[in-house]
Write an enzyme that holds these catalytic residues in place. Structure first.
Site, PDB file in Angstrom:
ATOM      1  N   TRP A 140       0.801  -1.218   0.000  1.00 51.43           N
ATOM      2  CA  TRP A 140       0.000   0.000   0.000  1.00 51.43           C
ATOM      3  C   TRP A 140       0.835   1.271   0.000  1.00 51.43           C
ATOM      4  O   TRP A 140       0.302   2.351  -0.183  1.00 51.43           O
ATOM      5  CB  TRP A 140      -0.848  -0.007   1.282  1.00 51.43           C
ATOM      6  CG  TRP A 140      -0.016  -0.447   2.460  1.00 51.43           C
ATOM      7  CD1 TRP A 140       0.164  -1.733   2.890  1.00 51.43           C
ATOM      8  CD2 TRP A 140       0.815   0.364   3.292  1.00 51.43           C
ATOM      9  NE1 TRP A 140       1.054  -1.773   3.941  1.00 51.43           N
ATOM     10  CE2 TRP A 140       1.466  -0.487   4.214  1.00 51.43           C
ATOM     11  CE3 TRP A 140       1.070   1.739   3.358  1.00 51.43           C
ATOM     12  CZ2 TRP A 140       2.353  -0.019   5.169  1.00 51.43           C
ATOM     13  CZ3 TRP A 140       1.962   2.205   4.307  1.00 51.43           C
ATOM     14  CH2 TRP A 140       2.591   1.323   5.203  1.00 51.43           C
ATOM     15  N   ASN A 141       2.145   1.156   0.231  1.00 47.62           N
ATOM     16  CA  ASN A 141       2.914   2.387   0.487  1.00 47.62           C
ATOM     17  C   ASN A 141       3.247   3.162  -0.784  1.00 47.62           C
ATOM     18  O   ASN A 141       3.259   4.379  -0.786  1.00 47.62           O
ATOM     19  CB  ASN A 141       4.180   2.074   1.285  1.00 47.62           C
ATOM     20  CG  ASN A 141       5.109   1.133   0.548  1.00 47.62           C
ATOM     21  OD1 ASN A 141       4.659   0.217  -0.140  1.00 47.62           O
ATOM     22  ND2 ASN A 141       6.391   1.345   0.674  1.00 47.62           N
ATOM     23  N   PRO A 194      -3.661  -6.065  -5.329  1.00 50.20           N
ATOM     24  CA  PRO A 194      -3.215  -4.870  -4.610  1.00 50.20           C
ATOM     25  C   PRO A 194      -3.709  -4.931  -3.176  1.00 50.20           C
ATOM     26  O   PRO A 194      -4.653  -5.655  -2.872  1.00 50.20           O
ATOM     27  CB  PRO A 194      -3.917  -3.741  -5.375  1.00 50.20           C
ATOM     28  CG  PRO A 194      -5.148  -4.368  -5.944  1.00 50.20           C
ATOM     29  CD  PRO A 194      -4.804  -5.810  -6.213  1.00 50.20           C
ATOM     30  N   ASP A 195      -3.079  -4.161  -2.311  1.00 47.95           N
ATOM     31  CA  ASP A 195      -3.596  -4.060  -0.948  1.00 47.95           C
ATOM     32  C   ASP A 195      -4.999  -3.448  -1.005  1.00 47.95           C
ATOM     33  O   ASP A 195      -5.265  -2.542  -1.801  1.00 47.95           O
ATOM     34  CB  ASP A 195      -2.662  -3.162  -0.130  1.00 47.95           C
ATOM     35  CG  ASP A 195      -2.904  -3.324   1.358  1.00 47.95           C
ATOM     36  OD1 ASP A 195      -2.147  -4.076   1.983  1.00 47.95           O
ATOM     37  OD2 ASP A 195      -3.854  -2.713   1.876  1.00 47.95           O
ATOM     38  N   GLY A 242       6.752  -6.484  -0.043  1.00 43.09           N
ATOM     39  CA  GLY A 242       6.209  -6.321   1.310  1.00 43.09           C
ATOM     40  C   GLY A 242       7.279  -6.631   2.337  1.00 43.09           C
ATOM     41  O   GLY A 242       8.481  -6.515   2.063  1.00 43.09           O
ATOM     42  N   SER A 243       6.860  -7.039   3.498  1.00 45.16           N
ATOM     43  CA  SER A 243       7.816  -7.235   4.593  1.00 45.16           C
ATOM     44  C   SER A 243       8.617  -8.529   4.419  1.00 45.16           C
ATOM     45  O   SER A 243       8.184  -9.459   3.719  1.00 45.16           O
ATOM     46  CB  SER A 243       7.069  -7.282   5.929  1.00 45.16           C
ATOM     47  OG  SER A 243       6.256  -8.427   5.971  1.00 45.16           O
ATOM     48  N   GLU A 274      10.665  -8.532  -3.019  1.00 36.80           N
ATOM     49  CA  GLU A 274      11.198  -7.185  -2.739  1.00 36.80           C
ATOM     50  C   GLU A 274      10.758  -6.839  -1.322  1.00 36.80           C
ATOM     51  O   GLU A 274       9.585  -6.548  -1.092  1.00 36.80           O
ATOM     52  CB  GLU A 274      10.616  -6.173  -3.731  1.00 36.80           C
ATOM     53  CG  GLU A 274      10.625  -6.618  -5.183  1.00 36.80           C
ATOM     54  CD  GLU A 274      12.004  -6.578  -5.789  1.00 36.80           C
ATOM     55  OE1 GLU A 274      12.890  -5.946  -5.197  1.00 36.80           O
ATOM     56  OE2 GLU A 274      12.200  -7.196  -6.851  1.00 36.80           O
ATOM     57  N   LEU A 275      11.707  -6.865  -0.366  1.00 35.28           N
ATOM     58  CA  LEU A 275      11.305  -6.866   1.044  1.00 35.28           C
ATOM     59  C   LEU A 275      11.799  -5.624   1.794  1.00 35.28           C
ATOM     60  O   LEU A 275      12.095  -4.612   1.183  1.00 35.28           O
ATOM     61  CB  LEU A 275      11.770  -8.181   1.679  1.00 35.28           C
ATOM     62  CG  LEU A 275      11.363  -9.440   0.883  1.00 35.28           C
ATOM     63  CD1 LEU A 275      11.933 -10.700   1.511  1.00 35.28           C
ATOM     64  CD2 LEU A 275       9.858  -9.544   0.715  1.00 35.28           C
ATOM     65  N   GLU A 281      13.237  -2.325  11.439  1.00 34.16           N
ATOM     66  CA  GLU A 281      12.676  -1.362  10.492  1.00 34.16           C
ATOM     67  C   GLU A 281      11.475  -0.670  11.136  1.00 34.16           C
ATOM     68  O   GLU A 281      10.572  -1.337  11.634  1.00 34.16           O
ATOM     69  CB  GLU A 281      12.228  -2.104   9.219  1.00 34.16           C
ATOM     70  CG  GLU A 281      11.697  -1.179   8.143  1.00 34.16           C
ATOM     71  CD  GLU A 281      11.127  -1.960   6.949  1.00 34.16           C
ATOM     72  OE1 GLU A 281      10.577  -3.052   7.147  1.00 34.16           O
ATOM     73  OE2 GLU A 281      11.249  -1.451   5.821  1.00 34.16           O
TER      74      GLU A 281
HETATM   75  P1  NAD Z   1       3.235  -6.954   4.919  1.00 33.41           P
HETATM   76  O1  NAD Z   1       4.169  -8.007   4.482  1.00 33.41           O
HETATM   77  O2  NAD Z   1       2.495  -7.143   6.174  1.00 33.41           O
HETATM   78  O3  NAD Z   1       2.158  -6.657   3.803  1.00 33.41           O
HETATM   79  C1  NAD Z   1       2.529  -6.306   2.488  1.00 33.41           C
HETATM   80  C2  NAD Z   1       1.452  -6.818   1.552  1.00 33.41           C
HETATM   81  O4  NAD Z   1       1.464  -8.224   1.561  1.00 33.41           O
HETATM   82  C3  NAD Z   1       0.061  -6.386   2.010  1.00 33.41           C
HETATM   83  O5  NAD Z   1      -0.645  -5.913   0.899  1.00 33.41           O
HETATM   84  C4  NAD Z   1      -0.542  -7.648   2.563  1.00 33.41           C
HETATM   85  O6  NAD Z   1      -1.940  -7.713   2.314  1.00 33.41           O
HETATM   86  C5  NAD Z   1       0.168  -8.708   1.766  1.00 33.41           C
HETATM   87  N1  NAD Z   1       0.225  -9.986   2.484  1.00 33.41           N
HETATM   88  C6  NAD Z   1       0.303 -10.210   3.814  1.00 33.41           C
HETATM   89  N2  NAD Z   1       0.322 -11.544   4.070  1.00 33.41           N
HETATM   90  C7  NAD Z   1       0.243 -12.162   2.882  1.00 33.41           C
HETATM   91  C8  NAD Z   1       0.235 -13.516   2.459  1.00 33.41           C
HETATM   92  N3  NAD Z   1       0.294 -14.519   3.337  1.00 33.41           N
HETATM   93  N4  NAD Z   1       0.145 -13.788   1.139  1.00 33.41           N
HETATM   94  C9  NAD Z   1       0.102 -12.785   0.233  1.00 33.41           C
HETATM   95  N5  NAD Z   1       0.117 -11.487   0.566  1.00 33.41           N
HETATM   96  C10 NAD Z   1       0.197 -11.170   1.865  1.00 33.41           C
HETATM   97  O7  NAD Z   1       4.070  -5.608   4.962  1.00 33.41           O
HETATM   98  P2  NAD Z   1       3.612  -4.179   5.384  1.00 33.41           P
HETATM   99  O8  NAD Z   1       4.175  -3.908   6.712  1.00 33.41           O
HETATM  100  O9  NAD Z   1       2.185  -3.936   5.142  1.00 33.41           O
HETATM  101  O10 NAD Z   1       4.435  -3.366   4.261  1.00 33.41           O
HETATM  102  C11 NAD Z   1       5.607  -2.725   4.529  1.00 33.41           C
HETATM  103  C12 NAD Z   1       6.797  -3.602   4.256  1.00 33.41           C
HETATM  104  O11 NAD Z   1       6.982  -3.746   2.864  1.00 33.41           O
HETATM  105  C13 NAD Z   1       8.061  -2.985   4.787  1.00 33.41           C
HETATM  106  O12 NAD Z   1       8.877  -3.969   5.365  1.00 33.41           O
HETATM  107  C14 NAD Z   1       8.718  -2.427   3.542  1.00 33.41           C
HETATM  108  O13 NAD Z   1      10.108  -2.234   3.645  1.00 33.41           O
HETATM  109  C15 NAD Z   1       8.335  -3.439   2.523  1.00 33.41           C
HETATM  110  N6  NAD Z   1       8.428  -2.890   1.162  1.00 33.41           N
HETATM  111  C16 NAD Z   1       9.445  -3.308   0.355  1.00 33.41           C
HETATM  112  C17 NAD Z   1       9.590  -2.752  -0.915  1.00 33.41           C
HETATM  113  C18 NAD Z   1      10.715  -3.173  -1.833  1.00 33.41           C
HETATM  114  O14 NAD Z   1      10.655  -2.855  -3.007  1.00 33.41           O
HETATM  115  N7  NAD Z   1      11.744  -3.853  -1.351  1.00 33.41           N
HETATM  116  C19 NAD Z   1       8.687  -1.801  -1.347  1.00 33.41           C
HETATM  117  C20 NAD Z   1       7.661  -1.424  -0.504  1.00 33.41           C
HETATM  118  C21 NAD Z   1       7.528  -1.983   0.759  1.00 33.41           C
END
Ligand code: NAD
Length: 524
Positions: free
Chosen positions: A164-165, A189-190, A239-240, A261-262, A393
């Protein structure tokens, strides 16, 4: 200490006709809807339909059919869509900037970075896809007699699971190379930022993309993520790091590829010979873009002792001048956090640090007077390893500043992390900058910039080391990951086997002589 502020005004709700049109690109509705609210104001944006298993089945079936026809089209026809999409995103930027701001709460300037990102990637992949996807002649085992070519086949249906960011950049810029390589894309998408992704799909259809080739399914990742991965031929996840591990396991169980991409805990190094004023000014963008909710943003700043006081004074002055707000114009510098849980994390990290003896040089408090999740851009000093913010983080507007005595100390501190996404080095000596950069464990290092020099250079790969991920976006890798290579070898005139009547022993001797001659003549 004050941070300038503007009360966020209630955003005009998105017109229902627009929302209806966008939702037409989602295969959803069988599962109960989820209400989505604007973070900056708390106003309701929409009741977002959710996808059931049957919806997801339908989306993949449509995508598979559309992909067969799309893969038959020439690369030129496919890149034409990207060129038109590039123009639509720029000419209709007001519409998409509004949606991104309403859904995320970020400032318009930070939303514009996403528009720029789509334009850069659309133009780049439109210009390079032809060359990357062309068949390549390879050397045959027997020169002349063995004719070999290497082809690139699309994976099929690619799942893009995006957060979502940076909802426009991360939904679109990973989908475009997948599409141009001949794949269909199912985006997940989120929920919070689904309308942004749907706007992009709508724009792509208006740019000539066949309907059904790129669709979205909607739902929480923990609910439908596994179902999406269970049907995809490749997964692109952002995501994370924690969720990345789950995605990798699910993709691994099916033996499909994935690109992850984490997260990051990115360091910025100000060396003794840095242009301190420039570093202090640009570090603002590097630390507080999207209120620090940027994977590439800087959370740790290491400053050489000889310039520490000057850097900190100038940096903190800039931070205090940051104007908060999320009006749908360019009036504010930094917007709101997007979720209550982000606000909780930011609060927890700052409060823990302060309780253990950290000094707040700027910010350090939430601003509910502006909107439910606003938090001031915050600078901490005297941060020690026992504080959560030192290593974890934050993903918010919090940066810790450390004093260091040498380049060696700065490099060692920068590398003292399990993450390895992005880094920044400041020096007037570009050669020294490159040398220091090469010793930092990060997928990207920007010299005299924060993140945008590396990130915006679409020809260069972007991605993480360590727990910051595997796989790359941008560059040739960002497209070729969505293809499988296929080698076609045609043997002509003679087979690679003993001639009729020739013994295996004589064949082995003949081949031994052949290998020896090839090496002597330096033929490959
Ligand atoms: P998150 O992992 O909790 O969620 C990210 C996305 O993944 C959300 O849309 C969520 O709905 C989805 N998700 C969660 N569990 C899932 C599953 N089991 N299967 C499929 N999708 C799932 O992370 P967050 O805290 O919401 O997002 C921020 C994180 O994302 C931070 O750690 C940030 O650094 C990272 N991030 C990385 C990049 C990159 O390019 N490296 C870019 C943007 C954000």
């Amino acid at each position: 200490m004050t941070t300038a502020a503007r009360q966020a005004t209630e955003p005009a709700p998105l017109p229902s006709a627009l929302v209806e049109r966008l939702l037409d690109h989602a295969v959803a509705g069988d599962a109960p809807p989820v209400a989505i609210f604007a973070p900056a104001t708390g106003a309701k944006i929409a009741d977002l339909p959710q996808s059931s298993t049957a919806d997801i089945d339908r989306a993949f079936a449509t995508a598979r059919e559309a992909q067969r026809e799309w893969a038959e089209r020439s690369v030129g026809e496919r890149t034409a869509v990207l060129r038109d999409l590039h123009d639509i995103v720029l000419t209709e930027q007001r519409a998409i900037l509004d949606i991104v701001q309403i859904e995320t709460g970020k400032s318009r300037a930070h939303a514009f970075d996403e528009v720029g990102d789509v334009a850069v990637n659309a133009r780049y992949y439109a210009s390079i896809a032809h060359r990357l996807l062309a068949d390549r002649a390879a050397r045959g085992v027997l020169p002349v007699l063995t004719k070999v070519e290497v082809r690139h086949r699309p994976k099929g249906v690619v799942a893009v699971i995006s957060p979502w960011n940076y909802p426009l950049a991360l939904a679109v810029s990973d989908a475009l190379p997948a599409l141009v390589a001949g794949n269909a894309v199912i985006s997940r998408p989120d929920n919070q930022t689904a309308l942004t992704a749907l706007w992009a799909i709508d724009a792509a259809v208006r740019a000539g993309l066949p309907r059904g080739l790129w669709q979205a399914v909607l739902g929480r990742g923990s609910v439908i993520g596994g179902e999406v991965i269970g049907r995809a031929d490749y997964v692109d996840y952002t995501g994370s790091s924690a969720t990345g591990r789950t995605i990798a396991q699910q993709a691994g169980a099916r033996l499909i590829g994935c690109s992850l991409e984490l997260g990051g805990k990115n360091p910025l190094l100000v060396l003794a010979d840095a242009d301190v004023s420039r570093a202090a000014r640009i570090a603002i963008r590097a630390c507080f873009a999207s209120a620090g909710q940027l994977c590439e943003s800087m959370e740790r700043v290491y400053v050489h002792d000889s310039v520490y006081d000057r850097f900190v004074a100038e940096f903190v002055d800039h931070v205090r001048a940051i104007e908060l707000g999320a009006d749908l114009d360019y009036s504010a510098d930094m917007g709101s956090l997007t979720f209550p849980r982000q606000l909780d994390t930011v609060r927890a990290h700052v409060d823990d640090a302060v309780a253990k003896g950290a000094t707040v040089l700027a910010g350090g408090r939430a601003r509910p007077d502006l909107g439910p999740y606003f938090y001031e851009p915050t600078v901490l000093a005297d941060v020690r390893p026992d504080m959560t913010v030192h290593r974890e983080e934050t993903f918010g507007p919090v940066v810790s500043i450390y004093r260091v005595g040498s380049d060696e100390e700065a490099i060692a501190a920068a590398n003292d992390t399990a993450y390895g996404l992005n880094a920044s080095v400041w020096t007037k000596d570009a050669r020294r900058g490159r040398e220091v950069a090469a010793r930092i464990n990060a997928g990207s290092v920007n010299v005299n910039e924060g993140f945008i020099a590396a990130w915006g250079s679409a020809d260069a790969p972007s991605g993480g080391l360590g727990i910051s991920g595997t796989g790359r976006r941008h560059g040739p890798e960002g497209l070729l990951k969505y293809t499988d290579t296929q080698t076609i070898a045609v043997q002509r005139v003679l087979p690679i086997a003993p001639l009729p009547g020739m013994s295996e022993e004589l064949w082995a001797k003949t081949m031994t002589a052949y290998f020896t001659v090839m090496k002597t003549l330096r033929l490959k």
